[in-house]
Design a protein around this motif. Structure first.
Motif, mmCIF file in Angstrom:
data_model
loop_
_atom_site.group_PDB
_atom_site.id
_atom_site.type_symbol
_atom_site.label_atom_id
_atom_site.label_comp_id
_atom_site.label_asym_id
_atom_site.label_seq_id
_atom_site.Cartn_x
_atom_site.Cartn_y
_atom_site.Cartn_z
ATOM 1 N N CYS A 1 0.843 -1.216 0.000
ATOM 2 C CA CYS A 1 0.000 0.000 0.000
ATOM 3 C C CYS A 1 0.874 1.262 0.000
ATOM 4 O O CYS A 1 0.587 2.213 -0.742
ATOM 5 C CB CYS A 1 -0.941 0.003 1.198
ATOM 6 S SG CYS A 1 -2.223 -1.258 1.087
ATOM 7 N N ASP A 2 1.920 1.282 0.818
ATOM 8 C CA ASP A 2 2.805 2.458 0.837
ATOM 9 C C ASP A 2 3.440 2.672 -0.545
ATOM 10 O O ASP A 2 3.497 3.790 -1.049
ATOM 11 C CB ASP A 2 3.936 2.273 1.867
ATOM 12 C CG ASP A 2 3.409 2.283 3.293
ATOM 13 O OD1 ASP A 2 2.340 2.861 3.525
ATOM 14 O OD2 ASP A 2 4.075 1.694 4.163
ATOM 15 N N LEU B 1 -8.628 -1.239 3.538
ATOM 16 C CA LEU B 1 -7.681 -2.241 4.070
ATOM 17 C C LEU B 1 -7.004 -1.732 5.333
ATOM 18 O O LEU B 1 -6.816 -2.465 6.301
ATOM 19 C CB LEU B 1 -6.591 -2.517 3.025
ATOM 20 C CG LEU B 1 -6.740 -3.735 2.127
ATOM 21 C CD1 LEU B 1 -5.630 -3.750 1.105
ATOM 22 C CD2 LEU B 1 -6.748 -5.039 2.931
ATOM 23 N N ARG B 2 -6.608 -0.453 5.309
ATOM 24 C CA ARG B 2 -5.919 0.118 6.471
ATOM 25 C C ARG B 2 -6.840 0.185 7.685
ATOM 26 O O ARG B 2 -6.376 0.197 8.813
ATOM 27 C CB ARG B 2 -5.402 1.521 6.148
ATOM 28 C CG ARG B 2 -4.225 1.574 5.176
ATOM 29 C CD ARG B 2 -3.525 2.926 5.316
ATOM 30 N NE ARG B 2 -2.606 3.223 4.230
ATOM 31 C CZ ARG B 2 -1.394 2.700 4.106
ATOM 32 N NH1 ARG B 2 -0.966 1.833 4.999
ATOM 33 N NH2 ARG B 2 -0.611 3.056 3.096
ATOM 34 N N ALA B 3 -8.164 0.268 7.416
ATOM 35 C CA ALA B 3 -9.124 0.397 8.520
ATOM 36 C C ALA B 3 -9.444 -0.954 9.161
ATOM 37 O O ALA B 3 -10.135 -1.005 10.167
ATOM 38 C CB ALA B 3 -10.399 1.056 8.013
ATOM 39 N N PHE C 1 -6.859 -9.059 -2.343
ATOM 40 C CA PHE C 1 -6.839 -9.628 -3.700
ATOM 41 C C PHE C 1 -7.605 -8.718 -4.675
ATOM 42 O O PHE C 1 -7.237 -8.597 -5.839
ATOM 43 C CB PHE C 1 -7.398 -11.055 -3.699
ATOM 44 C CG PHE C 1 -6.509 -12.038 -2.944
ATOM 45 C CD1 PHE C 1 -5.131 -12.042 -3.135
ATOM 46 C CD2 PHE C 1 -7.045 -12.947 -2.045
ATOM 47 C CE1 PHE C 1 -4.303 -12.929 -2.447
ATOM 48 C CE2 PHE C 1 -6.223 -13.832 -1.349
ATOM 49 C CZ PHE C 1 -4.850 -13.827 -1.546
ATOM 50 N N GLN C 2 -8.666 -8.063 -4.185
ATOM 51 C CA GLN C 2 -9.391 -7.096 -5.040
ATOM 52 C C GLN C 2 -8.458 -5.938 -5.429
ATOM 53 O O GLN C 2 -8.416 -5.517 -6.586
ATOM 54 C CB GLN C 2 -10.602 -6.544 -4.286
ATOM 55 C CG GLN C 2 -11.380 -5.503 -5.075
ATOM 56 C CD GLN C 2 -12.393 -4.750 -4.215
ATOM 57 O OE1 GLN C 2 -13.071 -5.352 -3.374
ATOM 58 N NE2 GLN C 2 -12.495 -3.446 -4.414
ATOM 59 N N LEU C 3 -7.702 -5.438 -4.428
ATOM 60 C CA LEU C 3 -6.752 -4.349 -4.714
ATOM 61 C C LEU C 3 -5.753 -4.781 -5.793
ATOM 62 O O LEU C 3 -5.491 -4.032 -6.745
ATOM 63 C CB LEU C 3 -5.996 -3.960 -3.424
ATOM 64 C CG LEU C 3 -4.853 -2.958 -3.607
ATOM 65 C CD1 LEU C 3 -5.385 -1.580 -3.998
ATOM 66 C CD2 LEU C 3 -4.023 -2.848 -2.313
ATOM 67 N N ILE C 4 -5.232 -5.991 -5.657
ATOM 68 C CA ILE C 4 -4.217 -6.443 -6.619
ATOM 69 C C ILE C 4 -4.832 -6.608 -8.015
ATOM 70 O O ILE C 4 -4.188 -6.301 -9.027
ATOM 71 C CB ILE C 4 -3.556 -7.763 -6.124
ATOM 72 C CG1 ILE C 4 -2.806 -7.484 -4.813
ATOM 73 C CG2 ILE C 4 -2.597 -8.332 -7.170
ATOM 74 C CD1 ILE C 4 -1.837 -6.301 -4.871
ATOM 75 N N ARG C 5 -6.089 -7.061 -8.078
ATOM 76 C CA ARG C 5 -6.745 -7.164 -9.397
ATOM 77 C C ARG C 5 -6.899 -5.778 -10.031
ATOM 78 O O ARG C 5 -6.647 -5.588 -11.221
ATOM 79 C CB ARG C 5 -8.134 -7.826 -9.264
ATOM 80 C CG ARG C 5 -8.096 -9.343 -9.190
ATOM 81 C CD ARG C 5 -9.479 -9.955 -9.455
ATOM 82 N NE ARG C 5 -10.500 -9.444 -8.546
ATOM 83 C CZ ARG C 5 -10.730 -9.937 -7.323
ATOM 84 N NH1 ARG C 5 -10.013 -10.944 -6.862
ATOM 85 N NH2 ARG C 5 -11.693 -9.424 -6.561
ATOM 86 N N VAL D 1 10.647 2.204 5.506
ATOM 87 C CA VAL D 1 11.392 0.954 5.311
ATOM 88 C C VAL D 1 10.533 -0.041 4.548
ATOM 89 O O VAL D 1 10.995 -0.703 3.623
ATOM 90 C CB VAL D 1 11.844 0.374 6.681
ATOM 91 C CG1 VAL D 1 12.328 -1.060 6.534
ATOM 92 C CG2 VAL D 1 12.942 1.252 7.267
ATOM 93 N N ASN D 2 9.231 -0.143 4.910
ATOM 94 C CA ASN D 2 8.324 -1.036 4.174
ATOM 95 C C ASN D 2 8.269 -0.671 2.701
ATOM 96 O O ASN D 2 8.365 -1.518 1.822
ATOM 97 C CB ASN D 2 6.894 -0.904 4.722
ATOM 98 C CG ASN D 2 6.655 -1.831 5.897
ATOM 99 O OD1 ASN D 2 7.332 -2.830 6.043
ATOM 100 N ND2 ASN D 2 5.698 -1.474 6.730
#
Ligand SMILES: [Fe+2]
Ligand SMILES: [Fe+2]
Length: 196
Positions: A47-48, A92-94, A107-111, A160-161
């Motif tokens: 996400c970052d 996702l963060r919430a 997986f929705q985000l990655i799609r 770092v992430n």
């Protein structure tokens, strides 16, 4: 900026492709059976990296393409797709990895990202390589400088992430460029900046 300094930079299109490749590779380390603490680390890093990548494209890459292409449908829908991605990231963060919906949302985000990346790599990057031939390296140098600033503005663990998700070669090259730019700047400009 000195021409010599920016000529050392990878092109902006190479950097964008490397970012895409590494975000998608990081996402492949995520499985439903992955321990929760590792899921959270992978999701945070992805996400970052996506947020920084989208901001870099919106500030540097898309405006350059906007100037070169009169009106392009793929470019027009790119910013709304970034906004959709940010909305999914916020959801996702919430929630935490213990939530039953967490895997599905990631997986929705990655799609969504894979679809957006496919459009960029088949349409926008080739367009940029055709229309912005002489600007690709200076734009790459500008992207590196801005990336370093954005990473510097984030808390250390987040930086770092994100840094771990970006291609290390890009970051190392970026550092080289920054040193080169500093070396190539006239002494008087550096001294002037120090007084301001
Ligand atoms: Fe994008
Ligand atoms: Fe992209």
């Amino acid at each position: 900026m000195s021409t010599d300094a920016s000529s050392l930079s990878p092109s902006i299109t190479s950097m964008i492709r490397l970012d895409h490749m590494h975000v998608l590779a990081a996402s492949h380390r995520y499985h439903a059976s992955t321990p929760w603490w590792r899921k959270r680390a992978i999701v945070n890093g992805v996400c970052d990296a996506l947020e920084i990548h989208a901001q870099l494209e919106e500030e540097i890459f898309y405006p350059a393409l906007d100037r070169a292409l009169d009106s392009d449908e793929t470019l027009k829908k790119s910013r709304p797709e970034h906004d959709q991605m940010r909305a999914t990231i916020a959801k996702l963060r919430a929630m935490g990895p213990e939530n039953a919906a967490y895997d599905g949302l990631f997986f929705q985000l990655i799609r969504e990202v894979a679809h957006h990346v496919a459009d960029e790599e088949t349409v926008l990057l080739p367009d940029a390589e055709r229309m912005l031939k002489n600007e690709l390296q200076p734009l790459g140098a500008a992207m590196t400088r801005r990336r370093m600033q954005l990473l510097g503005e984030r808390p250390m663990d987040i930086a770092v992430n994100a840094a771990g998700t970006f291609p290390i070669a890009t970051l190392l090259l970026g550092s080289t460029i920054l040193l080169a730019i500093r070396h190539c700047l006239p002494r008087s400009r550096r001294a002037g900046r120090g007084r301001s």
